[in-house]
Design a protein around this motif. Structure first.
Motif, PDB file in Angstrom:
ATOM      1  N   VAL A 267       0.836  -1.347   0.012  1.00 13.93           N
ATOM      2  CA  VAL A 267       0.045  -0.049   0.153  1.00 13.93           C
ATOM      3  C   VAL A 267       0.855   1.253   0.113  1.00 13.93           C
ATOM      4  N   THR A 268       0.828   2.069  -1.138  1.00 13.91           N
ATOM      5  CA  THR A 268       1.716   3.299  -1.229  1.00 13.91           C
ATOM      6  C   THR A 268       1.030   4.354  -1.620  1.00 13.91           C
ATOM      7  N   GLN A 269       1.648   5.566  -1.258  1.00 14.61           N
ATOM      8  CA  GLN A 269       0.974   6.857  -1.609  1.00 14.61           C
ATOM      9  C   GLN A 269       1.002   6.806  -3.134  1.00 14.61           C
ATOM     10  N   PHE A 270      -0.268   7.275  -3.992  1.00 14.66           N
ATOM     11  CA  PHE A 270      -0.230   7.436  -5.288  1.00 14.66           C
ATOM     12  C   PHE A 270      -1.045   8.534  -5.523  1.00 14.66           C
ATOM     13  N   LYS A 271      -0.537   9.630  -6.526  1.00  7.40           N
ATOM     14  CA  LYS A 271      -1.119  10.975  -6.721  1.00  7.40           C
ATOM     15  C   LYS A 271      -1.740  11.577  -5.460  1.00  7.40           C
ATOM     16  N   ASP A 272      -3.008  11.813  -5.414  1.00 11.20           N
ATOM     17  CA  ASP A 272      -3.675  12.167  -4.169  1.00 11.20           C
ATOM     18  C   ASP A 272      -4.635  11.317  -3.327  1.00 11.20           C
ATOM     19  N   GLY A 273      -4.015   9.802  -3.486  1.00 17.16           N
ATOM     20  CA  GLY A 273      -4.693   8.946  -2.871  1.00 17.16           C
ATOM     21  C   GLY A 273      -3.805   7.694  -2.617  1.00 17.16           C
ATOM     22  N   TYR A 274      -4.164   6.426  -2.540  1.00 18.50           N
ATOM     23  CA  TYR A 274      -3.139   5.244  -2.245  1.00 18.50           C
ATOM     24  C   TYR A 274      -3.374   3.980  -3.347  1.00 18.50           C
ATOM     25  N   LEU A 275      -2.426   3.279  -3.469  1.00 21.53           N
ATOM     26  CA  LEU A 275      -2.521   2.389  -4.366  1.00 21.53           C
ATOM     27  C   LEU A 275      -2.065   0.918  -3.762  1.00 21.53           C
ATOM     28  N   LEU A 276      -2.950  -0.046  -3.777  1.00 23.49           N
ATOM     29  CA  LEU A 276      -2.755  -1.435  -3.437  1.00 23.49           C
ATOM     30  C   LEU A 276      -2.331  -2.123  -4.486  1.00 23.49           C
ATOM     31  N   VAL A 277      -1.213  -2.978  -4.345  1.00 22.30           N
ATOM     32  CA  VAL A 277      -0.842  -4.033  -5.338  1.00 22.30           C
ATOM     33  C   VAL A 277      -0.724  -5.265  -4.683  1.00 22.30           C
ATOM     34  N   THR A 278      -1.269  -6.399  -5.376  1.00 22.09           N
ATOM     35  CA  THR A 278      -1.353  -7.671  -4.888  1.00 22.09           C
ATOM     36  C   THR A 278      -1.329  -8.492  -5.961  1.00 22.09           C
ATOM     37  N   HIS A 279      -1.142  -9.758  -5.745  1.00 20.81           N
ATOM     38  CA  HIS A 279      -1.467 -11.058  -6.569  1.00 20.81           C
ATOM     39  C   HIS A 279      -3.096 -11.165  -6.374  1.00 20.81           C
ATOM     40  N   ASP A 280      -3.666 -11.596  -7.310  1.00 21.89           N
ATOM     41  CA  ASP A 280      -4.998 -12.097  -6.731  1.00 21.89           C
ATOM     42  C   ASP A 280      -5.293 -13.342  -6.309  1.00 21.89           C
ATOM     43  N   THR A 281      -5.638 -13.496  -4.902  1.00 25.82           N
ATOM     44  CA  THR A 281      -5.872 -14.739  -4.414  1.00 25.82           C
ATOM     45  C   THR A 281      -7.209 -15.184  -4.398  1.00 25.82           C
ATOM     46  N   LYS A 282      -8.176 -14.466  -5.202  1.00 26.36           N
ATOM     47  CA  LYS A 282      -9.678 -15.009  -5.307  1.00 26.36           C
ATOM     48  C   LYS A 282      -9.626 -16.418  -6.181  1.00 26.36           C
ATOM     49  N   GLU A 283      -8.553 -16.568  -6.844  1.00 29.43           N
ATOM     50  CA  GLU A 283      -8.324 -17.855  -7.745  1.00 29.43           C
ATOM     51  C   GLU A 283      -7.156 -18.516  -7.413  1.00 29.43           C
ATOM     52  N   LEU A 284      -6.810 -19.925  -7.241  1.00 31.98           N
ATOM     53  CA  LEU A 284      -5.779 -20.649  -6.564  1.00 31.98           C
ATOM     54  C   LEU A 284      -4.574 -20.498  -7.593  1.00 31.98           C
ATOM     55  N   PHE A 285      -3.667 -20.107  -7.158  1.00 30.35           N
ATOM     56  CA  PHE A 285      -2.357 -19.885  -7.768  1.00 30.35           C
ATOM     57  C   PHE A 285      -2.452 -19.150  -9.106  1.00 30.35           C
ATOM     58  N   SER A 286      -3.159 -17.885  -8.743  1.00 26.09           N
ATOM     59  CA  SER A 286      -3.503 -16.974 -10.063  1.00 26.09           C
ATOM     60  C   SER A 286      -2.135 -16.348 -10.544  1.00 26.09           C
ATOM     61  N   LYS A 287      -2.176 -16.069 -11.885  1.00 25.24           N
ATOM     62  CA  LYS A 287      -1.184 -15.488 -12.383  1.00 25.24           C
ATOM     63  C   LYS A 287      -1.316 -13.768 -12.577  1.00 25.24           C
ATOM     64  N   ARG A 288      -2.349 -13.404 -12.031  1.00 24.51           N
ATOM     65  CA  ARG A 288      -2.872 -11.939 -12.111  1.00 24.51           C
ATOM     66  C   ARG A 288      -2.448 -11.070 -11.121  1.00 24.51           C
ATOM     67  N   VAL A 289      -1.669  -9.965 -11.377  1.00 26.40           N
ATOM     68  CA  VAL A 289      -1.081  -8.689 -10.573  1.00 26.40           C
ATOM     69  C   VAL A 289      -2.076  -7.726 -10.540  1.00 26.40           C
ATOM     70  N   ILE A 290      -2.723  -7.324  -9.592  1.00 27.25           N
ATOM     71  CA  ILE A 290      -3.760  -6.326  -9.562  1.00 27.25           C
ATOM     72  C   ILE A 290      -3.550  -5.104  -8.821  1.00 27.25           C
ATOM     73  N   GLY A 291      -3.979  -4.052  -9.453  1.00 30.09           N
ATOM     74  CA  GLY A 291      -3.767  -2.754  -8.525  1.00 30.09           C
ATOM     75  C   GLY A 291      -5.252  -2.245  -8.190  1.00 30.09           C
ATOM     76  N   TYR A 292      -5.289  -1.608  -6.881  1.00 28.68           N
ATOM     77  CA  TYR A 292      -6.775  -1.091  -6.536  1.00 28.68           C
ATOM     78  C   TYR A 292      -6.318   0.264  -5.861  1.00 28.68           C
ATOM     79  N   PHE A 293      -7.298   1.272  -5.770  1.00 29.67           N
ATOM     80  CA  PHE A 293      -7.203   2.435  -5.448  1.00 29.67           C
ATOM     81  C   PHE A 293      -8.045   2.891  -4.340  1.00 29.67           C
ATOM     82  N   SER A 294      -7.706   3.939  -3.735  1.00 30.21           N
ATOM     83  CA  SER A 294      -8.260   4.415  -2.493  1.00 30.21           C
ATOM     84  C   SER A 294      -7.866   5.877  -2.224  1.00 30.21           C
ATOM     85  N   CYS A 295      -9.066   6.624  -1.658  1.00 25.83           N
ATOM     86  CA  CYS A 295      -8.508   7.921  -1.013  1.00 25.83           C
ATOM     87  C   CYS A 295      -8.082   8.029   0.284  1.00 25.83           C
ATOM     88  N   SER A 296      -7.797   6.793   0.866  1.00 28.37           N
ATOM     89  CA  SER A 296      -7.575   6.597   2.208  1.00 28.37           C
ATOM     90  C   SER A 296      -6.772   5.420   2.450  1.00 28.37           C
TER      91      SER A 296
END
Length: 368
Positions: A267-296
């Motif tokens: 979880v890092t500061q990004f622009k005027d908000g925050y960025l979360l970077v994670t592997h997607d664990t909603k599926e087993l052994f996923s290949k997907r790298v996902i970014g999410y955004f928040s103001c907090s």
């Protein structure tokens, strides 16, 4: 080998009125959330080739996972690893079955120079955090404290419950403190562990606090939790836990913030908000790298964007635990790493190149 290298991947197999400060006001909107982001990602970013060449030399570290990083005084970077193979490496790119295997290590980078740091001696290396007789310590997120004099590393204690391959479980959280000059272990201090949350996913300094991101790991489901402490020392002040509407001194009041995070994420500061970077664990052994955004820094995390699909993920080969390295960000270009492993340990002896981190240069831009 004391345990399978896929162990950590198998981790996936209104209390506000308690005298703590109320939640600080957070913006209801910010451009980090309101913008429609797209990702342009280039694989094999630096320092991948530098670490690969060092691994191939067989002179120290030859592969590991976790791959956290911390900027140190003297223009150095500490690369912080969990399960680690050491050299030598055979001329054909395999490793001897006698190659040392330890549960945690550092690689210290200064410019193009790399140095492996372990416990023990040169002839008999051991983990940096001496393992207890009934288990081991898995390294987590880290930061410096006390004006850079200390390197503070979160650590998870795992305990064996039998002699079988999967006879072990997470037991408790710790903070391992190292001297940033000698890298000697100064202390090992228990951290809050009462709420079934592994408080080691990420550390974020923001506006006088250190935010601690933990994972409630239920096997097939993983949930992010958030705590914080004033200042930069996780052991010096009482912890507060995000309840969804404020902060509580009661660890059991901590709420689930986001499902689908990996045990290690960022979880890092990004622009005027925050960025979360994670592997997607909603599926087993996923290949997907996902970014999410928040103001907090406490979420909610919205507008997921796929940053990458790890091409190594196939058959026995798995990828996991992607996160950013914010101290190595270059303008709008993020540096993201992920780990590669095999479900068959013989693969890791046959090909030293499998069990090494991969690095991505990720540029987020507003969609046109």
């Amino acid at each position: 080998m004391s345990r399978p290298l896929v162990a950590v991947v198998a981790l996936s197999l209104t209390a506000a009125g308690l005298g703590m400060p109320a939640a600080s006001a957070t913006p209801s909107s910010c451009s980090a959330v309101s913008t429609n982001w797209t990702a342009r990602t280039t694989p094999h970013a630096a320092p991948e080739s530098l670490l690969n060449a060092y691994s191939n030399s067989g002179k120290g570290w030859t592969g590991a996972d976790s791959t956290y990083s911390v900027a140190l005084p003297g223009r150095r970077t500490a690369w912080i690893f969990s399960d680690t193979f050491l050299g030598p490496v055979n001329p054909d790119g395999s490793r001897p079955t006698t190659a040392p295997f330890i549960n945690n290590s550092f690689v210290i980078q200064q410019g193009k120079s790399l140095k492996t740091v372990t416990g023990g001696t040169a002839t008999k290396p051991t983990a940096l955090i001496p393992p207890p007789s009934d288990g081991w310590y898995w390294i987590g997120a880290a930061q410096t404290s006390h004006a850079g004099r200390d390197l503070d590393v979160t650590a998870l204690r795992f305990v064996r419950t039998g002699t079988g391959q999967w006879d072990w479980h997470w037991a408790s959280n710790y903070l391992a403190r190292f001297d940033t000059k000698t890298f000697k272990l100064k202390s090992l201090t228990p951290l809050p562990s009462a709420a079934n949350v592994q408080w080691s996913g990420w550390l974020l300094r923001d506006r006088g606090y250190t935010y601690i991101y933990g994972v409630e790991d239920l096997g097939s489901s993983k949930y992010q939790h958030v705590a914080r402490v004033r200042g930069d020392d996780l052991t010096a002040k009482p912890w507060e836990y995000w309840t969804g509407s404020g902060w509580s001194s009661d660890e059991s009041a901590s709420v689930r913030v986001l499902e689908g995070v990996a045990n290690e994420h960022s979880v890092t500061q990004f622009k005027d908000g925050y960025l979360l970077v994670t592997h997607d664990t909603k599926e087993l052994f996923s290949k997907r790298v996902i970014g999410y955004f928040s103001c907090s820094p406490t979420g909610p995390w919205v507008n997921p964007v796929e940053l990458y699909q790890a091409p190594e993920t196939s058959g026995n080969i798995i990828t996991y635990n992607s996160h950013e390295h914010p101290e190595l960000r270059r303008g709008n270009e993020l540096l993201v790493s992920y780990n590669v492993n095999s479900l068959v340990s013989d693969d890791l002896y046959g090909d030293v190149s499998i069990y090494r981190p991969r690095f991505l240069a990720v540029t987020l831009a507003a969609a046109k």
